[in-house]
Design a protein around this motif. Structure first.
Motif, PDB file in Angstrom:
ATOM      1  N   GLN A   1     -30.073  78.494 -33.469  1.00  0.00           N
ATOM      2  CA  GLN A   1     -29.523  79.437 -32.682  1.00  0.00           C
ATOM      3  C   GLN A   1     -29.364  80.699 -33.912  1.00  0.00           C
ATOM      4  O   GLN A   1     -29.859  82.002 -33.610  1.00  0.00           O
ATOM      5  N   LEU A   2     -28.880  80.367 -35.148  1.00  0.00           N
ATOM      6  CA  LEU A   2     -28.683  81.305 -36.117  1.00  0.00           C
ATOM      7  C   LEU A   2     -29.973  81.866 -36.726  1.00  0.00           C
ATOM      8  O   LEU A   2     -30.185  82.834 -37.106  1.00  0.00           O
TER       9      LEU A   2
ATOM     10  N   LEU B   1     -31.348  85.319 -35.649  1.00  0.00           N
ATOM     11  CA  LEU B   1     -30.555  86.484 -35.724  1.00  0.00           C
ATOM     12  C   LEU B   1     -30.905  86.939 -37.304  1.00  0.00           C
ATOM     13  O   LEU B   1     -31.285  86.302 -38.249  1.00  0.00           O
TER      14      LEU B   1
ATOM     15  N   GLN C   1     -26.002  89.869 -38.022  1.00  0.00           N
ATOM     16  CA  GLN C   1     -25.720  89.269 -36.739  1.00  0.00           C
ATOM     17  C   GLN C   1     -25.080  87.808 -37.305  1.00  0.00           C
ATOM     18  O   GLN C   1     -23.791  87.564 -36.805  1.00  0.00           O
ATOM     19  N   ILE C   2     -25.605  87.050 -38.475  1.00  0.00           N
ATOM     20  CA  ILE C   2     -25.186  85.874 -38.791  1.00  0.00           C
ATOM     21  C   ILE C   2     -23.670  86.064 -39.410  1.00  0.00           C
ATOM     22  O   ILE C   2     -22.781  85.361 -39.500  1.00  0.00           O
TER      23      ILE C   2
ATOM     24  N   THR D   1     -21.562  88.293 -38.803  1.00  0.00           N
ATOM     25  CA  THR D   1     -20.392  88.536 -37.958  1.00  0.00           C
ATOM     26  C   THR D   1     -20.235  87.592 -36.966  1.00  0.00           C
ATOM     27  O   THR D   1     -19.461  87.695 -35.817  1.00  0.00           O
ATOM     28  N   GLN D   2     -20.537  86.384 -36.942  1.00  0.00           N
ATOM     29  CA  GLN D   2     -20.336  85.270 -36.120  1.00  0.00           C
ATOM     30  C   GLN D   2     -18.832  84.781 -36.642  1.00  0.00           C
ATOM     31  O   GLN D   2     -18.254  85.057 -37.490  1.00  0.00           O
ATOM     32  N   SER D   3     -18.426  84.165 -35.590  1.00  0.00           N
ATOM     33  CA  SER D   3     -16.853  83.802 -35.782  1.00  0.00           C
ATOM     34  C   SER D   3     -17.031  82.558 -36.744  1.00  0.00           C
ATOM     35  O   SER D   3     -17.870  81.883 -37.014  1.00  0.00           O
TER      36      SER D   3
ATOM     37  N   ARG E   1     -17.869  79.165 -35.802  1.00  0.00           N
ATOM     38  CA  ARG E   1     -19.388  79.052 -35.315  1.00  0.00           C
ATOM     39  C   ARG E   1     -19.898  78.693 -36.788  1.00  0.00           C
ATOM     40  O   ARG E   1     -20.771  77.808 -36.945  1.00  0.00           O
ATOM     41  N   LEU E   2     -19.657  79.363 -37.854  1.00  0.00           N
ATOM     42  CA  LEU E   2     -20.345  79.311 -39.189  1.00  0.00           C
ATOM     43  C   LEU E   2     -19.725  77.947 -39.847  1.00  0.00           C
ATOM     44  O   LEU E   2     -20.862  77.315 -40.520  1.00  0.00           O
TER      45      LEU E   2
END
Length: 396
Positions: free
Chosen positions: A179-180, A183, A187-188, A190-192, A195-196
């Motif tokens: 999914q990443l 991006l 966008q990566i 600013t993921q939560s 999630r990271l």
């Protein structure tokens, strides 16, 4: 000084195969295929037509090997600057490592090289004699006959890291994530955090350090585990998000924020210190994001694996355009030390590549790891001449 800051990376990825076969009759499409041969002779002097009686006899035609992005012109060993004075043993070790994944046409020679090493480690004179007997030097040039090119440098960063995000260690190095990978860098980033964390291999303190590891394609981490123990690991290139690479150094120059002479890595870090609120905007100018895999690092003297699939040797491995020079080819390098006129002439091995290492006479010099390697790589942008050393046709 801008060499490694302004070029596109990561290395350890295959270059796009751009075929030039339509331009040259007989050129083969695969870099590992035996190259086509054509005899060429130097052009006669301009005075030859007007005064044939006094003009020198033309040189014998020289065999030329054609590759997709270069041509190799047969040369004499005497044409290699500094050949008779160079220490060959360090490069011999790199050659033996390359024999773990030999280029096409090298299997038998690699067997002989291993046998020579096993009988009794050869001295310098023995190595020089063996190389001269087994190999034919070729001057590497482009299709217009230009034999001068560019030499830059790269290295493997060494950084402290934490297994978990804590304290100042909040910048992740990520493993590949389906999914990443779709991006952009923005966008990566600013993921939560949650999630990271699911994809994080380790956490660094400085976003610029993370970018350096991504540009260089690998890094050494002094990693602190949750139980407090510390060990060295390597993070190696495992893919990217298929976005174009954009140089943040070049962007700062274009914006008038830095002069070209100031856009070194220390200069960029100093600009960020003076403009902390613009750090993310600067990093997001480069949408490419690199993912890693973790590897053990039991031997700190062992370099990362290059595109050939063998460990790189500091000072004797180079990255090349594989459409100009096949992996596993010994090269005689004629250049100078960074920021000086001190000759840099030595035997090196073509064992790696990089997405900006493109062209006939183009190489990236692997300096190793640590602060001195970082300093040398960061300021290297030198003129270059290359000779490829290839097995003689009559080698048994």
């Amino acid at each position: 000084m801008l060499a490694w800051l302004l070029r596109a990376r990561p290395r350890l990825t295959a270059l796009t195969a751009l075929s030039l076969g339509g331009l040259i009759l007989g050129t083969l499409s695969g870099c590992s295929s035996p190259p086509a041969q054509t005899p060429t002779a130097p052009a006669a002097p301009a005075s030859a037509a007007s005064s044939p009686a006094t003009s020198p006899a033309p040189e014998p035609a020289r065999v030329t090997l054609l590759r997709e992005r270069s041509r190799w012109v047969a040369a004499d060993w005497a044409e290699l600057p500094g050949w008779g004075d160079a220490a060959l043993r360090p490069a011999w070790s790199a050659l033996l490592r390359g024999c773990e994944r030999p280029a096409q046409g090298w299997a038998q020679l690699c067997q002989q090289a291993r046998a020579l090493e096993a009988q009794d480690p050869p001295d310098e004179a023995t190595l020089r004699f063996w190389l001269i007997k087994q190999l034919q030097p070729y001057r590497v040039e482009d299709f217009q006959g230009q034999s001068s090119g560019l030499l830059t440098g790269y290295y493997e960063p060494e950084l402290p890291a934490q297994r978990r995000a804590q304290g100042n260690f909040r910048v992740p190095l990520l493993s590949p994530d389906p999914q990443l990978r779709r991006l952009t860098r923005q966008q990566i980033d600013t993921q939560s955090p949650e999630r990271l964390a699911r994809a994080a291999l380790a956490w660094l303190e400085d976003p610029l350090d993370a970018l350096v590891v991504q540009i260089q394609g690998s890094g050494r981490l002094q990693l602190t585990e949750p139980d407090g123990s510390t060990r060295w690991v390597r993070v190696a290139f495992a893919g990217h998000n298929d976005q174009p690479y954009q140089s943040i150094g070049r962007w700062l120059i274009q914006q008038g924020e830095l002069q070209a002479s100031e856009a070194s890595w220390p200069g960029i870090k100093d600009w960020v210190r003076r403009n902390p609120k613009q750090q993310r905007e600067l990093l997001w100018r480069n949408p490419r994001y690199v993912f890693f895999r973790e590897e053990p690092l039991p031997d700190l003297k062992l370099g990362p694996r290059g595109a050939q699939g063998v460990p790189l040797t500091p000072g004797h491995s180079v990255a090349v355009d594989r459409l100009s020079v096949p992996y596993g080819t010994p090269l005689w390098l004629d250049s100078t030390e960074p920021l000086s006129s001190t000759p840099l002439r030595r035997l090196v091995m073509a064992q790696d590549t990089g997405s900006a290492i493109v062209g006939a006479v183009r190489a990236d010099f692997f300096w190793g790891w640590g602060r001195e390697a970082e300093a040398q790589a960061g300021r290297m942008k030198q003129s270059l001449r290359l000779w490829a050393l290839w097995p003689r046709q009559d080698t048994p």
